[in-house]
Design a protein around this motif. Sequence first.
Motif, mmCIF file in Angstrom:
data_model
loop_
_atom_site.group_PDB
_atom_site.id
_atom_site.type_symbol
_atom_site.label_atom_id
_atom_site.label_comp_id
_atom_site.label_asym_id
_atom_site.label_seq_id
_atom_site.Cartn_x
_atom_site.Cartn_y
_atom_site.Cartn_z
ATOM 1 N N LEU A 36 -25.186 0.511 -17.983
ATOM 2 C CA LEU A 36 -25.096 0.890 -16.582
ATOM 3 C C LEU A 36 -24.630 -0.309 -15.764
ATOM 4 O O LEU A 36 -24.954 -1.439 -16.075
ATOM 5 C CB LEU A 36 -26.477 1.309 -16.064
ATOM 6 N N THR A 37 -23.888 -0.025 -14.731
ATOM 7 C CA THR A 37 -23.470 -1.098 -13.840
ATOM 8 C C THR A 37 -24.693 -1.691 -13.166
ATOM 9 O O THR A 37 -25.532 -0.970 -12.662
ATOM 10 C CB THR A 37 -22.519 -0.542 -12.767
ATOM 11 N N LYS A 38 -24.792 -2.968 -13.201
ATOM 12 C CA LYS A 38 -25.902 -3.643 -12.532
ATOM 13 C C LYS A 38 -25.524 -3.809 -11.077
ATOM 14 O O LYS A 38 -24.505 -4.389 -10.760
ATOM 15 C CB LYS A 38 -26.110 -5.014 -13.163
ATOM 16 N N SER A 39 -26.325 -3.262 -10.206
ATOM 17 C CA SER A 39 -26.031 -3.459 -8.792
ATOM 18 C C SER A 39 -27.324 -3.546 -8.013
ATOM 19 O O SER A 39 -28.340 -3.020 -8.419
ATOM 20 C CB SER A 39 -25.172 -2.316 -8.271
ATOM 21 N N THR A 40 -27.263 -4.249 -6.921
ATOM 22 C CA THR A 40 -28.457 -4.393 -6.094
ATOM 23 C C THR A 40 -28.108 -4.041 -4.665
ATOM 24 O O THR A 40 -26.956 -3.790 -4.340
ATOM 25 C CB THR A 40 -28.990 -5.830 -6.135
ATOM 26 N N GLY A 41 -29.109 -4.051 -3.839
ATOM 27 C CA GLY A 41 -28.863 -3.765 -2.438
ATOM 28 C C GLY A 41 -29.656 -2.556 -2.014
ATOM 29 O O GLY A 41 -29.926 -1.682 -2.813
ATOM 30 N N ASP A 42 -30.038 -2.525 -0.747
ATOM 31 C CA ASP A 42 -30.813 -1.394 -0.281
ATOM 32 C C ASP A 42 -30.367 -0.984 1.110
ATOM 33 O O ASP A 42 -31.142 -0.473 1.906
ATOM 34 C CB ASP A 42 -32.304 -1.731 -0.288
ATOM 35 N N SER A 43 -29.095 -1.275 1.417
ATOM 36 C CA SER A 43 -28.602 -0.962 2.746
ATOM 37 C C SER A 43 -28.638 0.543 2.975
ATOM 38 O O SER A 43 -28.285 1.317 2.107
ATOM 39 C CB SER A 43 -27.174 -1.486 2.901
ATOM 40 N N GLY A 44 -29.106 0.921 4.140
ATOM 41 C CA GLY A 44 -29.166 2.333 4.477
ATOM 42 C C GLY A 44 -30.368 3.014 3.856
ATOM 43 O O GLY A 44 -31.033 2.464 2.994
ATOM 44 N N SER A 45 -30.624 4.245 4.306
ATOM 45 C CA SER A 45 -31.804 4.961 3.810
ATOM 46 C C SER A 45 -31.452 5.927 2.701
ATOM 47 O O SER A 45 -32.334 6.484 2.063
ATOM 48 C CB SER A 45 -32.472 5.707 4.963
ATOM 49 N N LYS A 46 -30.160 6.150 2.440
ATOM 50 C CA LYS A 46 -29.763 7.112 1.415
ATOM 51 C C LYS A 46 -29.566 6.419 0.065
ATOM 52 O O LYS A 46 -28.576 6.647 -0.629
ATOM 53 C CB LYS A 46 -28.480 7.840 1.845
ATOM 54 N N VAL A 47 -30.490 5.543 -0.272
ATOM 55 C CA VAL A 47 -30.373 4.838 -1.555
ATOM 56 C C VAL A 47 -31.705 4.890 -2.301
ATOM 57 O O VAL A 47 -32.767 5.142 -1.718
ATOM 58 C CB VAL A 47 -29.968 3.353 -1.381
ATOM 59 N N LEU A 48 -31.612 4.651 -3.600
ATOM 60 C CA LEU A 48 -32.789 4.494 -4.464
ATOM 61 C C LEU A 48 -32.542 3.255 -5.311
ATOM 62 O O LEU A 48 -31.516 3.157 -5.986
ATOM 63 C CB LEU A 48 -32.973 5.714 -5.366
ATOM 64 N N ASN A 49 -33.466 2.308 -5.280
ATOM 65 C CA ASN A 49 -33.326 1.080 -6.074
ATOM 66 C C ASN A 49 -34.194 1.190 -7.323
ATOM 67 O O ASN A 49 -35.422 1.125 -7.237
ATOM 68 C CB ASN A 49 -33.720 -0.137 -5.236
ATOM 69 N N LEU A 50 -33.534 1.359 -8.469
ATOM 70 C CA LEU A 50 -34.222 1.565 -9.745
ATOM 71 C C LEU A 50 -34.173 0.292 -10.577
ATOM 72 O O LEU A 50 -33.099 -0.258 -10.826
ATOM 73 C CB LEU A 50 -33.553 2.725 -10.501
ATOM 74 N N TYR A 51 -35.343 -0.182 -11.001
ATOM 75 C CA TYR A 51 -35.451 -1.388 -11.837
ATOM 76 C C TYR A 51 -35.886 -0.917 -13.215
ATOM 77 O O TYR A 51 -37.029 -0.497 -13.414
ATOM 78 C CB TYR A 51 -36.485 -2.320 -11.204
ATOM 79 N N ASN A 52 -34.965 -0.958 -14.189
ATOM 80 C CA ASN A 52 -35.169 -0.268 -15.462
ATOM 81 C C ASN A 52 -34.811 -1.177 -16.634
ATOM 82 O O ASN A 52 -34.122 -2.190 -16.471
ATOM 83 C CB ASN A 52 -34.276 0.984 -15.491
ATOM 84 N N TRP A 53 -35.280 -0.811 -17.811
ATOM 85 C CA TRP A 53 -34.803 -1.445 -19.034
ATOM 86 C C TRP A 53 -33.299 -1.189 -19.153
ATOM 87 O O TRP A 53 -32.786 -0.201 -18.634
ATOM 88 C CB TRP A 53 -35.500 -0.846 -20.253
ATOM 89 N N GLY A 54 -32.587 -2.047 -19.891
ATOM 90 C CA GLY A 54 -31.151 -1.858 -20.076
ATOM 91 C C GLY A 54 -30.845 -0.562 -20.811
ATOM 92 O O GLY A 54 -31.511 -0.227 -21.786
ATOM 93 N N ASP A 55 -29.843 0.164 -20.320
ATOM 94 C CA ASP A 55 -29.367 1.391 -20.957
ATOM 95 C C ASP A 55 -30.503 2.355 -21.276
ATOM 96 O O ASP A 55 -30.649 2.817 -22.400
ATOM 97 C CB ASP A 55 -28.584 1.046 -22.231
ATOM 98 N N TYR A 56 -31.333 2.640 -20.286
ATOM 99 C CA TYR A 56 -32.522 3.464 -20.514
ATOM 100 C C TYR A 56 -32.518 4.729 -19.666
ATOM 101 O O TYR A 56 -33.555 5.306 -19.401
ATOM 102 C CB TYR A 56 -33.776 2.622 -20.240
ATOM 103 N N ILE A 57 -31.313 5.139 -19.251
ATOM 104 C CA ILE A 57 -31.147 6.435 -18.584
ATOM 105 C C ILE A 57 -29.687 6.839 -18.751
ATOM 106 O O ILE A 57 -28.793 5.988 -18.750
ATOM 107 C CB ILE A 57 -31.556 6.374 -17.096
ATOM 108 N N ASP A 58 -29.459 8.124 -18.926
ATOM 109 C CA ASP A 58 -28.096 8.625 -19.098
ATOM 110 C C ASP A 58 -27.326 8.434 -17.787
ATOM 111 O O ASP A 58 -27.719 8.981 -16.756
ATOM 112 C CB ASP A 58 -28.158 10.105 -19.473
ATOM 113 N N PRO A 59 -26.227 7.660 -17.779
ATOM 114 C CA PRO A 59 -25.458 7.452 -16.548
ATOM 115 C C PRO A 59 -24.986 8.772 -15.929
ATOM 116 O O PRO A 59 -24.885 8.881 -14.706
ATOM 117 C CB PRO A 59 -24.268 6.600 -17.007
ATOM 118 N N ALA A 60 -24.714 9.767 -16.776
ATOM 119 C CA ALA A 60 -24.271 11.069 -16.257
ATOM 120 C C ALA A 60 -25.357 11.730 -15.415
ATOM 121 O O ALA A 60 -25.068 12.453 -14.455
ATOM 122 C CB ALA A 60 -23.869 11.986 -17.415
ATOM 123 N N LEU A 61 -26.613 11.472 -15.766
ATOM 124 C CA LEU A 61 -27.729 12.017 -14.983
ATOM 125 C C LEU A 61 -27.779 11.382 -13.599
ATOM 126 O O LEU A 61 -28.072 12.056 -12.610
ATOM 127 C CB LEU A 61 -29.057 11.756 -15.692
#
Length: 352
Positions: A21-46
Amino acid sequence: MFVIIILLAICAGLGFGSHELTKSTGDSGSKVLNLYNWGDYIDPALLSKFEKQTGYHVNVETFDSNEAMYTKIKQGGTSYDLTVPSDYMVQKMKADHLLIPLDKSKLTGMQNYGAAFMNKSFDPGNRYSIPYFWGTLGIIYNDQFIKSGELTHWNQLWRSKYRNDIMLIDSARDVMGLSLISQGHSVNTTNTRELVAAKDKLNRLSPNVKAVVADEIKMYMAEGEAPIAVDWSGEASEMMSQNSHLHYVVPTEGSNMWFDNLVIPKTAKHFKAIYAFLNFMNRPENAAQNANYIGYATPNMAAYKRLPKAVREDKQFYPSQQVINRLEVYQNLSAKKVQQYNDLYLEFKMHH
Protein backbone atom coordinates in the motif's frame (compact mmCIF):
# COMPACT_ATOMS: atom_id res chain seq x y z
CA MET A 1 4.52 -9.80 10.73
CA PHE A 2 4.69 -11.08 8.31
CA VAL A 3 -8.74 -17.78 7.72
CA ILE A 4 -11.53 -19.15 11.37
CA ILE A 5 -13.86 -21.25 13.14
CA ILE A 6 -16.27 -23.80 12.02
CA LEU A 7 -19.59 -23.56 13.82
CA LEU A 8 -18.71 -23.70 17.49
CA ALA A 9 -15.00 -23.09 17.20
CA ILE A 10 -12.48 -24.40 14.71
CA CYS A 11 -9.48 -22.20 14.04
CA ALA A 12 -6.06 -21.32 12.62
CA GLY A 13 -4.46 -18.87 10.24
CA LEU A 14 -2.69 -17.89 6.97
CA GLY A 15 -0.48 -15.10 5.18
CA PHE A 16 0.11 -11.85 3.47
CA GLY A 17 -0.53 -10.81 -0.09
CA SER A 18 1.97 -9.20 -2.42
CA HIS A 19 0.80 -5.60 -2.82
CA GLU A 20 2.38 -2.72 -1.00
CA LEU A 21 0.00 0.00 0.00
CA THR A 22 1.13 3.53 -0.62
CA LYS A 23 2.44 5.00 2.57
CA SER A 24 0.86 8.35 3.15
CA THR A 25 0.20 10.59 6.08
CA GLY A 26 -1.80 13.66 6.79
CA ASP A 27 -5.15 14.44 8.29
CA SER A 28 -6.20 17.58 6.47
CA GLY A 29 -9.94 17.98 6.33
CA SER A 30 -12.62 15.93 8.02
CA LYS A 31 -13.26 13.49 5.16
CA VAL A 32 -10.23 11.36 5.97
CA LEU A 33 -9.36 8.25 7.97
CA ASN A 34 -5.78 7.75 9.20
CA LEU A 35 -5.06 4.01 9.42
CA TYR A 36 -1.87 2.76 11.13
CA ASN A 37 -1.49 -0.87 10.05
CA TRP A 38 0.97 -3.69 9.55
CA GLY A 39 2.50 -3.69 6.05
CA ASP A 40 0.26 -5.15 3.33
CA TYR A 41 -2.44 -6.12 5.82
CA ILE A 42 -5.56 -4.99 3.95
CA ASP A 43 -6.71 -5.48 0.37
CA PRO A 44 -6.03 -2.17 -1.47
CA ALA A 45 -9.16 -2.80 -3.56
CA LEU A 46 -11.22 -2.71 -0.36
CA LEU A 47 -9.82 0.70 0.54
CA SER A 48 -10.79 2.00 -2.90
CA LYS A 49 -14.27 0.53 -2.46
CA PHE A 50 -14.64 2.18 0.95
CA GLU A 51 -13.48 5.52 -0.41
CA LYS A 52 -15.90 5.30 -3.34
CA GLN A 53 -18.84 4.31 -1.13
CA THR A 54 -18.29 6.83 1.66
CA GLY A 55 -16.29 9.73 0.25
CA TYR A 56 -13.67 9.35 2.99
CA HIS A 57 -10.02 9.26 1.93
CA VAL A 58 -7.88 6.66 3.72
CA ASN A 59 -4.30 7.55 4.62
CA VAL A 60 -2.24 4.47 5.43
CA GLU A 61 0.97 4.36 7.41
CA THR A 62 2.64 1.06 8.29
CA PHE A 63 4.61 -0.46 11.17
CA ASP A 64 6.52 -3.74 11.47
CA SER A 65 6.12 -4.61 15.15
CA ASN A 66 3.65 -4.11 17.99
CA GLU A 67 6.35 -2.36 19.97
CA ALA A 68 7.15 0.16 17.22
CA MET A 69 3.44 0.98 16.90
CA TYR A 70 3.04 1.31 20.68
CA THR A 71 6.03 3.65 21.00
CA LYS A 72 4.83 5.97 18.24
CA ILE A 73 1.31 6.26 19.68
CA LYS A 74 2.60 6.71 23.24
CA GLN A 75 4.93 9.50 22.13
CA GLY A 76 2.00 11.42 20.63
CA GLY A 77 2.27 13.95 17.84
CA THR A 78 0.35 11.65 15.48
CA SER A 79 -3.33 11.59 14.56
CA TYR A 80 -4.00 7.93 13.84
CA ASP A 81 -7.70 7.01 13.91
CA LEU A 82 -7.32 3.23 13.92
CA THR A 83 -4.48 0.81 14.53
CA VAL A 84 -4.07 -2.98 14.67
CA PRO A 85 -2.35 -4.35 17.81
CA SER A 86 -2.02 -8.02 18.68
CA ASP A 87 -3.69 -9.52 21.77
CA TYR A 88 -1.08 -8.76 24.48
CA MET A 89 -0.52 -5.27 23.07
CA VAL A 90 -4.23 -4.44 23.36
CA GLN A 91 -3.87 -5.32 27.05
CA LYS A 92 -0.77 -3.12 27.40
CA MET A 93 -2.25 -0.14 25.53
CA LYS A 94 -5.43 -0.38 27.59
CA ALA A 95 -3.45 -0.42 30.85
CA ASP A 96 -1.46 2.61 29.70
CA HIS A 97 -4.61 4.58 28.78
CA LEU A 98 -3.75 4.73 25.09
CA LEU A 99 -7.12 3.49 23.79
CA ILE A 100 -10.61 4.97 23.43
CA PRO A 101 -13.50 2.61 24.27
CA LEU A 102 -15.75 1.55 21.38
CA ASP A 103 -19.19 3.16 21.17
CA LYS A 104 -21.19 -0.04 20.58
CA SER A 105 -24.29 1.99 19.64
CA LYS A 106 -22.48 3.10 16.46
CA LEU A 107 -21.38 -0.40 15.41
CA THR A 108 -23.22 -2.77 13.09
CA GLY A 109 -22.41 -6.36 12.09
CA MET A 110 -20.85 -7.40 15.40
CA GLN A 111 -23.11 -10.48 15.44
CA ASN A 112 -21.02 -11.85 12.53
CA TYR A 113 -18.08 -12.68 14.80
CA GLY A 114 -17.70 -16.18 16.22
CA ALA A 115 -18.01 -16.56 19.97
CA ALA A 116 -14.56 -18.19 20.06
CA PHE A 117 -13.01 -14.88 18.99
CA MET A 118 -14.87 -12.53 21.28
CA ASN A 119 -14.55 -11.69 24.97
CA LYS A 120 -10.92 -12.81 25.16
CA SER A 121 -8.82 -12.34 28.28
CA PHE A 122 -6.88 -9.41 26.79
CA ASP A 123 -10.11 -7.39 26.34
CA PRO A 124 -13.11 -8.74 28.27
CA GLY A 125 -16.38 -7.76 26.65
CA ASN A 126 -14.53 -6.32 23.62
CA ARG A 127 -14.72 -2.90 25.22
CA TYR A 128 -11.81 -1.63 23.13
CA SER A 129 -11.19 -4.07 20.27
CA ILE A 130 -12.78 -5.78 17.28
CA PRO A 131 -11.05 -8.98 16.05
CA TYR A 132 -9.39 -8.54 12.64
CA PHE A 133 -7.38 -11.70 11.87
CA TRP A 134 -6.01 -14.60 13.85
CA GLY A 135 -3.50 -17.38 13.41
CA THR A 136 -1.04 -19.78 14.99
CA LEU A 137 2.67 -20.57 15.33
CA GLY A 138 3.75 -23.85 13.79
CA ILE A 139 6.24 -25.90 11.79
CA ILE A 140 6.65 -25.68 8.01
CA TYR A 141 8.36 -28.60 6.27
CA ASN A 142 9.36 -29.46 2.71
CA ASP A 143 8.16 -32.92 1.63
CA GLN A 144 11.19 -33.30 -0.65
CA PHE A 145 13.27 -33.71 2.52
CA ILE A 146 10.80 -34.54 5.30
CA LYS A 147 8.20 -37.31 5.14
CA SER A 148 4.54 -36.46 5.80
CA GLY A 149 3.70 -37.10 9.46
CA GLU A 150 7.36 -37.04 10.50
CA LEU A 151 7.09 -33.70 12.32
CA THR A 152 4.10 -33.32 14.65
CA HIS A 153 5.76 -32.35 17.98
CA TRP A 154 8.06 -29.51 19.03
CA ASN A 155 10.45 -32.00 20.67
CA GLN A 156 11.15 -33.61 17.31
CA LEU A 157 13.01 -30.48 16.20
CA TRP A 158 15.87 -31.57 18.49
CA ARG A 159 16.53 -34.78 16.48
CA SER A 160 20.17 -35.01 15.48
CA LYS A 161 19.23 -35.84 11.88
CA TYR A 162 17.95 -32.26 11.45
CA ARG A 163 21.42 -30.76 11.90
CA ASN A 164 21.58 -27.34 10.16
CA ASP A 165 18.08 -27.89 8.75
CA ILE A 166 15.87 -25.47 10.70
CA MET A 167 15.03 -21.79 10.19
CA LEU A 168 13.51 -19.98 13.18
CA ILE A 169 11.41 -16.81 13.09
CA ASP A 170 13.30 -14.08 14.95
CA SER A 171 10.85 -13.61 17.83
CA ALA A 172 11.69 -13.95 21.53
CA ARG A 173 8.22 -14.93 22.76
CA ASP A 174 7.73 -17.47 19.96
CA VAL A 175 11.11 -19.21 20.17
CA MET A 176 11.15 -19.21 23.97
CA GLY A 177 7.52 -20.31 23.81
CA LEU A 178 8.12 -23.41 21.69
CA SER A 179 10.86 -24.50 24.10
CA LEU A 180 8.60 -23.89 27.11
CA ILE A 181 5.77 -25.91 25.53
CA SER A 182 8.18 -28.75 24.72
CA GLN A 183 8.89 -28.95 28.47
CA GLY A 184 5.23 -28.84 29.45
CA HIS A 185 5.21 -25.19 30.57
CA SER A 186 3.00 -22.22 29.69
CA VAL A 187 4.12 -19.66 27.10
CA ASN A 188 3.21 -17.05 29.73
CA THR A 189 5.29 -18.47 32.58
CA THR A 190 7.03 -16.01 34.89
CA ASN A 191 8.98 -18.77 36.67
CA THR A 192 12.68 -18.00 36.30
CA ARG A 193 13.72 -21.64 36.64
CA GLU A 194 11.38 -22.64 33.79
CA LEU A 195 12.64 -19.79 31.62
CA VAL A 196 16.30 -20.64 32.16
CA ALA A 197 15.57 -24.32 31.44
CA ALA A 198 13.84 -23.30 28.18
CA LYS A 199 16.89 -21.27 27.14
CA ASP A 200 19.24 -24.14 28.05
CA LYS A 201 17.16 -26.48 25.91
CA LEU A 202 17.30 -23.98 23.02
CA ASN A 203 21.10 -24.01 23.31
CA ARG A 204 20.92 -27.75 22.62
CA LEU A 205 18.85 -26.99 19.50
CA SER A 206 21.59 -24.73 18.11
CA PRO A 207 23.34 -27.39 15.96
CA ASN A 208 20.05 -27.89 14.08
CA VAL A 209 19.41 -24.18 13.52
CA LYS A 210 20.50 -22.98 10.09
CA ALA A 211 19.44 -19.36 10.73
CA VAL A 212 17.30 -17.10 12.88
CA VAL A 213 15.64 -14.68 10.45
CA ALA A 214 12.60 -12.46 9.94
CA ASP A 215 10.78 -11.88 6.62
CA GLU A 216 13.55 -13.57 4.60
CA ILE A 217 12.35 -16.92 5.95
CA LYS A 218 9.55 -16.91 3.35
CA MET A 219 11.95 -16.56 0.43
CA TYR A 220 14.37 -19.19 1.77
CA MET A 221 11.62 -21.76 2.33
CA ALA A 222 9.88 -21.02 -0.98
CA GLU A 223 13.20 -21.56 -2.75
CA GLY A 224 13.92 -24.83 -0.92
CA GLU A 225 16.93 -23.45 0.99
CA ALA A 226 15.97 -25.34 4.17
CA PRO A 227 13.80 -28.38 4.93
CA ILE A 228 12.15 -26.99 8.10
CA ALA A 229 11.03 -23.65 9.52
CA VAL A 230 9.16 -22.35 12.55
CA ASP A 231 6.94 -19.42 11.61
CA TRP A 232 3.40 -18.01 11.79
CA SER A 233 0.53 -19.56 9.87
CA GLY A 234 0.09 -16.54 7.63
CA GLU A 235 3.70 -16.58 6.54
CA ALA A 236 3.37 -20.32 5.95
CA SER A 237 0.44 -19.67 3.65
CA GLU A 238 2.48 -17.35 1.49
CA MET A 239 5.40 -19.79 1.29
CA MET A 240 3.06 -22.64 0.38
CA SER A 241 1.49 -20.60 -2.42
CA GLN A 242 4.98 -20.36 -3.95
CA ASN A 243 6.14 -23.96 -3.37
CA SER A 244 3.76 -26.93 -3.50
CA HIS A 245 6.20 -29.09 -1.50
CA LEU A 246 5.66 -27.05 1.68
CA HIS A 247 3.22 -28.02 4.45
CA TYR A 248 2.21 -26.44 7.78
CA VAL A 249 1.65 -28.24 11.08
CA VAL A 250 0.49 -27.00 14.49
CA PRO A 251 2.24 -29.31 17.00
CA THR A 252 -0.32 -31.41 18.84
CA GLU A 253 0.94 -30.55 22.33
CA GLY A 254 0.09 -26.90 21.81
CA SER A 255 1.27 -23.59 20.44
CA ASN A 256 0.52 -19.88 20.38
CA MET A 257 -2.79 -18.60 19.02
CA TRP A 258 -2.67 -14.90 18.26
CA PHE A 259 -5.28 -12.30 17.46
CA ASP A 260 -4.82 -8.98 15.66
CA ASN A 261 -7.47 -6.38 16.46
CA LEU A 262 -8.81 -3.03 15.32
CA VAL A 263 -8.69 -0.40 18.08
CA ILE A 264 -9.14 3.37 18.37
CA PRO A 265 -5.97 4.97 19.77
CA LYS A 266 -6.21 8.08 21.92
CA THR A 267 -4.81 10.08 18.97
CA ALA A 268 -8.06 9.57 16.98
CA LYS A 269 -9.91 12.57 15.56
CA HIS A 270 -12.23 11.41 12.77
CA PHE A 271 -14.92 9.44 14.56
CA LYS A 272 -17.55 9.39 11.80
CA ALA A 273 -14.93 7.94 9.44
CA ILE A 274 -13.81 5.44 12.10
CA TYR A 275 -17.26 3.94 12.61
CA ALA A 276 -18.01 4.00 8.88
CA PHE A 277 -14.83 1.98 8.31
CA LEU A 278 -15.40 -0.49 11.17
CA ASN A 279 -18.95 -1.18 9.97
CA PHE A 280 -17.68 -1.54 6.39
CA MET A 281 -15.09 -4.12 7.52
CA ASN A 282 -17.70 -6.00 9.60
CA ARG A 283 -19.74 -6.73 6.48
CA PRO A 284 -19.33 -10.40 5.42
CA GLU A 285 -18.55 -9.68 1.75
CA ASN A 286 -15.78 -7.22 2.69
CA ALA A 287 -14.26 -9.39 5.44
CA ALA A 288 -14.27 -12.38 3.05
CA GLN A 289 -12.59 -10.35 0.30
CA ASN A 290 -9.94 -9.22 2.79
CA ALA A 291 -9.34 -12.78 4.04
CA ASN A 292 -8.96 -14.04 0.47
CA TYR A 293 -6.39 -11.34 -0.24
CA ILE A 294 -4.42 -11.57 3.02
CA GLY A 295 -4.64 -15.32 3.58
CA TYR A 296 -4.98 -15.16 7.37
CA ALA A 297 -7.93 -16.60 9.25
CA THR A 298 -10.95 -14.36 9.62
CA PRO A 299 -12.90 -14.33 12.89
CA ASN A 300 -15.98 -13.16 10.96
CA MET A 301 -18.12 -16.31 10.70
CA ALA A 302 -20.43 -14.86 8.07
CA ALA A 303 -17.32 -14.09 5.98
CA TYR A 304 -15.87 -17.55 6.65
CA LYS A 305 -18.93 -19.15 5.04
CA ARG A 306 -18.15 -17.23 1.84
CA LEU A 307 -14.59 -18.54 1.55
CA PRO A 308 -13.75 -21.33 -0.94
CA LYS A 309 -14.49 -24.81 0.40
CA ALA A 310 -10.83 -25.81 -0.03
CA VAL A 311 -9.82 -22.98 2.32
CA ARG A 312 -12.54 -23.68 4.89
CA GLU A 313 -11.67 -27.39 5.08
CA ASP A 314 -7.87 -27.12 5.07
CA LYS A 315 -6.80 -28.82 8.30
CA GLN A 316 -3.32 -27.32 8.02
CA PHE A 317 -4.93 -24.00 8.84
CA TYR A 318 -8.14 -25.10 10.53
CA PRO A 319 -7.02 -27.53 13.20
CA SER A 320 -9.45 -29.63 15.17
CA GLN A 321 -11.11 -28.34 18.32
CA GLN A 322 -8.81 -30.75 20.17
CA VAL A 323 -5.75 -28.82 18.94
CA ILE A 324 -7.40 -25.43 19.48
CA ASN A 325 -8.04 -26.31 23.10
CA ARG A 326 -4.26 -26.59 23.60
CA LEU A 327 -3.39 -23.21 22.06
CA GLU A 328 -2.39 -20.31 24.32
CA VAL A 329 -2.70 -16.57 23.78
CA TYR A 330 0.28 -14.47 24.90
CA GLN A 331 -0.45 -12.37 27.96
CA ASN A 332 1.06 -8.95 28.58
CA LEU A 333 3.88 -9.63 31.06
CA SER A 334 5.60 -7.12 33.34
CA ALA A 335 8.41 -5.05 31.82
CA LYS A 336 10.85 -6.96 34.03
CA LYS A 337 9.67 -10.36 32.73
CA VAL A 338 9.62 -9.20 29.11
CA GLN A 339 13.24 -8.14 29.59
CA GLN A 340 14.08 -11.56 31.04
CA TYR A 341 12.53 -13.33 28.01
CA ASN A 342 14.45 -11.02 25.68
CA ASP A 343 17.77 -11.43 27.53
CA LEU A 344 17.55 -15.22 27.58
CA TYR A 345 16.57 -15.30 23.91
CA LEU A 346 19.54 -13.06 23.06
CA GLU A 347 21.83 -15.45 24.97
CA PHE A 348 20.51 -18.31 22.84
CA LYS A 349 21.06 -16.34 19.61
CA MET A 350 24.63 -15.49 20.66
CA HIS A 351 25.21 -19.14 21.58
CA HIS A 352 23.90 -20.11 18.15
